[in-house]
Design a protein around this motif. Sequence first.
Motif, PDB file in Angstrom:
ATOM      1  N   GLY A 231       0.408  -1.175   0.034  1.00  0.00           N
ATOM      2  CA  GLY A 231      -0.328   0.203  -0.325  1.00  0.00           C
ATOM      3  C   GLY A 231       0.792   1.440  -0.334  1.00  0.00           C
ATOM      4  O   GLY A 231       0.025   2.491   0.584  1.00  0.00           O
ATOM      5  N   LYS A 233       1.892   2.752  -2.458  1.00  0.00           N
ATOM      6  CA  LYS A 233       1.901   4.022  -3.574  1.00  0.00           C
ATOM      7  C   LYS A 233      -0.064   3.992  -3.807  1.00  0.00           C
ATOM      8  O   LYS A 233      -0.557   5.306  -3.686  1.00  0.00           O
ATOM      9  CB  LYS A 233       1.990   3.512  -4.700  1.00  0.00           C
ATOM     10  CG  LYS A 233       2.534   2.681  -4.575  1.00  0.00           C
ATOM     11  CD  LYS A 233       3.288   1.852  -6.462  1.00  0.00           C
ATOM     12  CE  LYS A 233       4.839   1.818  -6.086  1.00  0.00           C
ATOM     13  NZ  LYS A 233       4.891   0.860  -5.350  1.00  0.00           N
ATOM     14  N   ASP A 248      -6.076  -6.394  -5.202  1.00  0.00           N
ATOM     15  CA  ASP A 248      -5.298  -6.676  -4.819  1.00  0.00           C
ATOM     16  C   ASP A 248      -5.354  -7.689  -4.347  1.00  0.00           C
ATOM     17  O   ASP A 248      -6.712  -8.287  -3.982  1.00  0.00           O
ATOM     18  CB  ASP A 248      -3.758  -6.378  -3.280  1.00  0.00           C
ATOM     19  CG  ASP A 248      -3.290  -7.020  -3.603  1.00  0.00           C
ATOM     20  OD1 ASP A 248      -2.129  -6.032  -3.827  1.00  0.00           O
ATOM     21  OD2 ASP A 248      -2.538  -8.082  -2.928  1.00  0.00           O
ATOM     22  N   ARG A 253      -2.533  -9.175   2.382  1.00  0.00           N
ATOM     23  CA  ARG A 253      -1.408  -8.746   2.058  1.00  0.00           C
ATOM     24  C   ARG A 253      -2.764  -7.333   2.233  1.00  0.00           C
ATOM     25  O   ARG A 253      -1.754  -6.640   2.183  1.00  0.00           O
ATOM     26  CB  ARG A 253      -1.183  -8.558   1.046  1.00  0.00           C
ATOM     27  CG  ARG A 253       0.091  -9.668   0.687  1.00  0.00           C
ATOM     28  CD  ARG A 253       0.397 -10.152  -0.477  1.00  0.00           C
ATOM     29  NE  ARG A 253       1.259  -8.722  -1.281  1.00  0.00           N
ATOM     30  CZ  ARG A 253       2.725  -8.874  -1.213  1.00  0.00           C
ATOM     31  NH1 ARG A 253       2.839  -9.378  -0.124  1.00  0.00           N
ATOM     32  NH2 ARG A 253       2.907  -7.099  -1.555  1.00  0.00           N
ATOM     33  N   ASP A 274      -9.023 -10.595  -8.201  1.00  0.00           N
ATOM     34  CA  ASP A 274      -7.999 -10.585  -9.625  1.00  0.00           C
ATOM     35  C   ASP A 274      -7.913  -8.769 -10.236  1.00  0.00           C
ATOM     36  O   ASP A 274      -9.512  -9.295 -10.918  1.00  0.00           O
ATOM     37  CB  ASP A 274      -8.000 -11.035  -9.726  1.00  0.00           C
ATOM     38  CG  ASP A 274      -6.825 -12.254 -11.121  1.00  0.00           C
ATOM     39  OD1 ASP A 274      -6.613 -11.534 -11.531  1.00  0.00           O
ATOM     40  OD2 ASP A 274      -7.013 -13.053 -12.025  1.00  0.00           O
ATOM     41  N   ALA A 275      -7.120  -8.015 -10.425  1.00  0.00           N
ATOM     42  CA  ALA A 275      -7.096  -7.488 -11.139  1.00  0.00           C
ATOM     43  C   ALA A 275      -7.538  -7.266 -12.758  1.00  0.00           C
ATOM     44  O   ALA A 275      -8.562  -6.337 -12.796  1.00  0.00           O
ATOM     45  CB  ALA A 275      -5.910  -6.338 -10.822  1.00  0.00           C
ATOM     46  N   ASP A 290       0.949  -1.493 -10.481  1.00  0.00           N
ATOM     47  CA  ASP A 290       2.591  -1.547 -10.312  1.00  0.00           C
ATOM     48  C   ASP A 290       2.198  -3.456 -10.437  1.00  0.00           C
ATOM     49  O   ASP A 290       2.150  -4.063  -9.201  1.00  0.00           O
ATOM     50  CB  ASP A 290       2.582  -0.842  -9.006  1.00  0.00           C
ATOM     51  CG  ASP A 290       3.274  -1.194  -8.056  1.00  0.00           C
ATOM     52  OD1 ASP A 290       4.570  -1.487  -9.030  1.00  0.00           O
ATOM     53  OD2 ASP A 290       3.799  -1.238  -7.166  1.00  0.00           O
TER      54      ASP A 290
HETATM   55  C1  LIG Z   1       4.746  -5.776  -6.319  1.00  0.00           C
HETATM   56  S1  LIG Z   1       3.501  -5.651  -4.990  1.00  0.00           S
HETATM   57  C2  LIG Z   1       2.640  -4.195  -5.052  1.00  0.00           C
HETATM   58  C3  LIG Z   1       3.105  -3.081  -4.895  1.00  0.00           C
HETATM   59  C4  LIG Z   1       2.161  -1.766  -3.992  1.00  0.00           C
HETATM   60  N1  LIG Z   1       1.858  -1.246  -4.993  1.00  0.00           N
HETATM   61  C5  LIG Z   1       2.819  -1.120  -2.971  1.00  0.00           C
HETATM   62  O1  LIG Z   1       3.852   0.142  -3.384  1.00  0.00           O
HETATM   63  O2  LIG Z   1       2.893  -1.135  -1.663  1.00  0.00           O
HETATM   64  C6  LIG Z   1       1.941  -6.175  -6.126  1.00  0.00           C
HETATM   65  C7  LIG Z   1       1.074  -6.715  -5.298  1.00  0.00           C
HETATM   66  O3  LIG Z   1       0.229  -7.426  -6.400  1.00  0.00           O
HETATM   67  C8  LIG Z   1      -0.799  -8.526  -6.534  1.00  0.00           C
HETATM   68  N2  LIG Z   1      -1.228  -9.368  -7.455  1.00  0.00           N
HETATM   69  C9  LIG Z   1      -0.181  -9.830  -8.002  1.00  0.00           C
HETATM   70  N3  LIG Z   1      -1.119 -10.877  -9.457  1.00  0.00           N
HETATM   71  C10 LIG Z   1      -1.965  -9.712  -8.930  1.00  0.00           C
HETATM   72  C11 LIG Z   1      -3.995 -10.110  -9.760  1.00  0.00           C
HETATM   73  N4  LIG Z   1      -3.521 -10.958 -10.748  1.00  0.00           N
HETATM   74  N5  LIG Z   1      -4.994  -9.136  -8.892  1.00  0.00           N
HETATM   75  C12 LIG Z   1      -4.608  -8.290  -8.482  1.00  0.00           C
HETATM   76  N6  LIG Z   1      -2.893  -8.184  -7.584  1.00  0.00           N
HETATM   77  C13 LIG Z   1      -1.888  -9.111  -7.489  1.00  0.00           C
HETATM   78  C14 LIG Z   1      -0.254  -8.843  -4.422  1.00  0.00           C
HETATM   79  O4  LIG Z   1      -0.576  -9.710  -4.901  1.00  0.00           O
HETATM   80  C15 LIG Z   1       1.117  -7.988  -4.870  1.00  0.00           C
HETATM   81  O5  LIG Z   1       0.656  -7.227  -3.091  1.00  0.00           O
END
Ligand SMILES: C[S@@+](CC[C@H](N)C(=O)[O-])C[C@H]1O[C@@H](n2cnc3c(N)ncnc32)[C@H](O)[C@@H]1O
Length: 413
Positions: A231, A233, A248, A253, A274-275, A290
Amino acid sequence: MARAGALRLLAGVRDGLSLADQAGALKALPPADQARAGRLAADVLRHQARADAVIRAYVSRKPSPPVADVLRLAVVEMLDGGGAPHGVVDAAVSLTRSLGKKGQAASGMVNAVLRKVAGHKGWADLPPQPMPHWLREPVAAAYGEDAARAIEAAHGAGAPLDLTPKPGVSVEGADVLPTGSLRIHGPAQVSALPGFATGDWWVQDAAAALPVRLLDPRPDERIADLCAAPGGKTLQLASAGAQVTAVDISPARLRRVAENLRRCKLSAELVAADALDWRPTAPLDAILLDAPCSATGTIRRHPDLPFLRDGSGIPALIDVQARLIDHALSLLPPGGRMVYAVCSLLPDEGEAQVAAALARHPGLVVETPDLPGTEPSWITPEGGLRTRPDCWPGRGGMDGFFMARLHKAGRGG
Ligand SMILES: C[S@@+](CC[C@H](N)C(=O)[O-])C[C@H]1O[C@@H](n2cnc3c(N)ncnc32)[C@H](O)[C@@H]1O
């Protein structure tokens, strides 16, 4: 106690557990020992190849893995950390004895070897821990051999503590970086720093703070933060006054996003999904994507990563990143903007993803960054921004990130 804890963490890494996965493993130890154990284990992983080179010069037979870890820990404590030889050697001998029968048998060898190591010269001249082949080859191909070596040196140096402040906040003793992040050198207990309890700032690497600056959120804009946890960002977007939906896939998380928002007295809508399936209920102004990635830009902070990965997961990540980009663009109205970011050193996850997205989406353009405090050499040929651990060498480096601001043709062009 901290040394025994460090050895336990190192054994866990060899069994495939990350240091973060093992956060609860040492909870029987006092907090200060837990923190020291984590630091010692990370230091050993950062310098393992150098420690092994020193040990090889003094042993006649390869030690067993647990004894090798005891030796590495002592070598790193003495030669890198400046630990007093007498105390370090005594501790290593007792730790070896505690390893059972084989340990009892090895304790004399450990004592003899470490007494010689104490007088070893030339530690600083040993090459830094090399990146694993699956990472080193594409990094050297993309940035050159000198840069690969500089990145390895930056990995060995570790990372300072960076904070992103709310507007107008300063923290005593912290350097203000050109991009606006605050930097604290040396070990610090985050929860004891002024402004933690009042939520005046959050921990975020200086490079990790750039994607939101590039997106340039404005008050009341509707912004989706896809892949939001833990979080950092989301907090930046909410602090700028945007109406944020943080998505997310991991509910666990996402709970960390909720905790961070509560501490910082900020708000956002949280969605566990799932995004790739998520759609907004009202039109968006902007998206921050991200994306999940190899995290190879964060090895300074996560020196266990090269020991836990073999690069085989990268093609699947590249595939999901491309699908996330396409889905996110489908959610954006004409004229909308999106920042794509990854904390990866690999151009396949960054520069190449944006080049491929531009080819797949006619009308999509990259808006070249002009961010205060960033350097022109960080701008890539396709108009993105590339940071590396060897950037800002005199200031303590930064994580490796790639980010690009994409504009979807529409209203007004
Ligand atoms: C690089 S981290 C993000 C860091 C976050 N933006 C920050 O600034 O703190 C990637 C995140 O993507 C999530 N994630 C992975 N695949 C995803 C999906 N298909 N849909 C949504 N979230 C996903 C993971 O659970 C993880 O928390």
